[in-house]
Scaffold this motif. Structure first.
Motif, short mmCIF file in Angstrom:
data_model
loop_
_atom_site.label_atom_id
_atom_site.label_comp_id
_atom_site.label_asym_id
_atom_site.label_seq_id
_atom_site.Cartn_x
_atom_site.Cartn_y
_atom_site.Cartn_z
N THR A 1 0.87 -1.13 0.00
CA THR A 1 -0.04 -0.09 -0.02
C THR A 1 1.08 1.31 0.08
O THR A 1 1.64 1.39 0.63
N LEU B 1 -7.84 4.90 -4.86
CA LEU B 1 -8.45 4.02 -4.11
C LEU B 1 -8.10 4.27 -2.69
O LEU B 1 -6.89 4.30 -2.33
N MET B 2 -9.17 4.30 -1.84
CA MET B 2 -9.09 4.49 -0.39
C MET B 2 -9.51 3.38 0.13
O MET B 2 -10.73 3.12 0.03
N LEU B 3 -8.81 2.68 1.07
CA LEU B 3 -9.58 1.39 1.81
C LEU B 3 -9.46 1.81 3.47
O LEU B 3 -8.69 2.15 4.04
N LYS C 1 -11.74 -2.47 -4.62
CA LYS C 1 -10.34 -2.84 -5.53
C LYS C 1 -10.83 -3.03 -6.80
O LYS C 1 -10.46 -2.50 -7.73
N PRO D 1 -4.20 -0.28 -2.70
CA PRO D 1 -4.78 1.24 -2.39
C PRO D 1 -3.64 2.12 -2.52
O PRO D 1 -2.29 1.99 -2.00
N ASP D 2 -4.06 3.21 -2.68
CA ASP D 2 -3.23 4.59 -2.57
C ASP D 2 -3.09 4.97 -1.13
O ASP D 2 -2.20 5.47 -0.61
N GLU E 1 -6.60 -4.44 2.84
CA GLU E 1 -6.01 -3.05 2.66
C GLU E 1 -4.62 -2.92 2.55
O GLU E 1 -3.97 -1.84 1.93
#
Length: 386
Positions: A9, A133-135, A105, A169-170, A145
């Motif tokens: 990540t 993308l935020m988790l 995702k 994710p970002d 994540e």
């Protein structure tokens, strides 16, 4: 010199109350209208309202798909995609357990790339790109994540995985305030799931490396020392935050040193009997470890002092140590009040051969096991768990 590749990540925020930053994070990534991907359980317990309040304060428009289900089928992914396209979103937020995060995702990837699920199953089949993308996990378990994997139900009982670094994710946000209301039985099952990730990463036959080993050990230190605490006192914020971080570190570990037979045998239990993934792992964990003991007792022995804590007794015989570790894990599962027998979940002995046959289809996972698993071996493990 050991050679390996490590993907993870891009950014981690590990802080209670961190979701207050979410609208700003979206803006930093150029997201003007995100879609929240979650499930009805998150809606029912009021967690979605907390997330929505952040966007309302910052006057940031958003869409929401709230119908993710456990072990999401392809149909649900495409329904979410249709909504996202109709709303013109430009970013994705996964909010909830592993199924919501996995779905988010895929939605972020498929919205930007136009790819279809059937074309991206397997390892690095996706071409991308994907949307920002935020988790945000609300359980300390799957580590989704931190992984480059998303699992989808493809038939009545079968599952397929999409595996690509594009799914990382970002930003991952670990906010323990979101987990305070989690029931003890879910906390226990997801916590064991995270421990399985670390144990299997540490003993994986493929891609095990020094970095993943460090992460797996640190994850187990956090998880083993806090899992009983959070089940006995769900309002222990410090222990909750430690569990979230432990699950994330375990996710980083197995994302780069993949899981094996525990997961391979757990998947058919979810597919056929809809047993939650964490509990499925818990049911077979001691029995797979006992099966593997002849081939990786030295590695199990290295993990024993971390997991056993004050119960650990040093011994020169690594097999004796690993045997005690397996007993300790069985006792821990019992103390967490998790079900320990398949027969107590309305699984009949006649069902076991079908489970064993289906487990053998999980070649992506079985190849990572330290000991080769035959269909008869799988059946024997299920019998031990029955």
């Amino acid at each position: 010199m050991e050679s390996f590749v490590f993907n993870t990540t891009k950014s981690l925020i590990n802080q209670p109350g961190a979701i207050a930053q979410l609208a700003d994070i979206c803006k930093q990534h150029g997201v003007r209208k995100p879609i929240i991907v979650t499930d009805q359980g998150i809606v029912a317990c009021g967690l979605l309202e907390k997330l929505e309040a952040v966007f309302h304060r910052e006057d940031l428009p958003y869409a929401c798909f709230c119908d993710i289900v456990a072990d999401p089928p392809e149909r649900v992914i495409y329904e979410a995609l249709d909504l996202a396209r109709s709303q013109g979103v430009d970013g994705v937020i996964g909010f909830g357990g592993g199924s919501s995060l996995d779905s988010a995702k895929l939605i972020a990837l498929m919205l930007a790339s136009g790819e279809k699920l059937e074309d991206i199953y397997g390892i690095e089949q996706a071409k991308g790109p994907r949307l920002p993308l935020m988790l945000i996990p609300t359980t300390a378990g799957t580590g989704s994540e931190a992984t480059a994997v998303a699992i989808v139900t493809t038939g009545e009982t079968s599952k397929m995985g999409v595996v690509t670094p594009l799914l990382l994710p970002d930003v991952a946000i670990l906010d323990a305030e979101l987990t305070l209301g989690l029931p003890a039985h879910i906390t226990a099952a997801t916590g064991i799931d995270a421990m399985v990730h670390a144990i299997e990463a540490y003993t994986s036959a493929h891609k095990k490396n020094r970095y993943s080993d460090i992460l797996a050990k640190e994850a187990l230190d956090l998880l083993a020392n806090n899992i009983l605490k959070v089940c006995q006192n769900g309002q222990d914020l410090e222990a909750r935050q430690a569990m979230l971080l432990g699950a994330f570190l375990a996710g980083q570990a197995f994302a780069n040193s993949p899981v094996a037979a525990v997961h391979a045998l757990a998947y058919p239990l979810g597919g056929h009997f809809h047993i939650p993934h964490g509990l499925s792992n818990s049911l077979v964990l001691p029995h797979v470890m006992r099966f593997n003991n002849s081939h990786c007792h030295e590695l199990y022995a290295e993990l024993a002092p971390i997991i056993m804590g004050d119960d650990y007794i040093a011994h020169e015989d690594s097999k004796a140590v690993s045997t005690e570790l397996i007993k300790h894990i069985e006792l821990l599962i019992g103390n967490l009040k998790l079900c320990t027998h398949l027969r107590d979940l309305d699984i009949q002995e006649k069902d076991l051969p079908v489970l064993a046959k289906d487990a053998m289809l999980q070649t992506r996972l079985l190849q990572n096991n330290p000991r080769n698993v035959s269909e008869q071996d799988a059946l024997n493990i299920y019998k031990a768990a029955w």
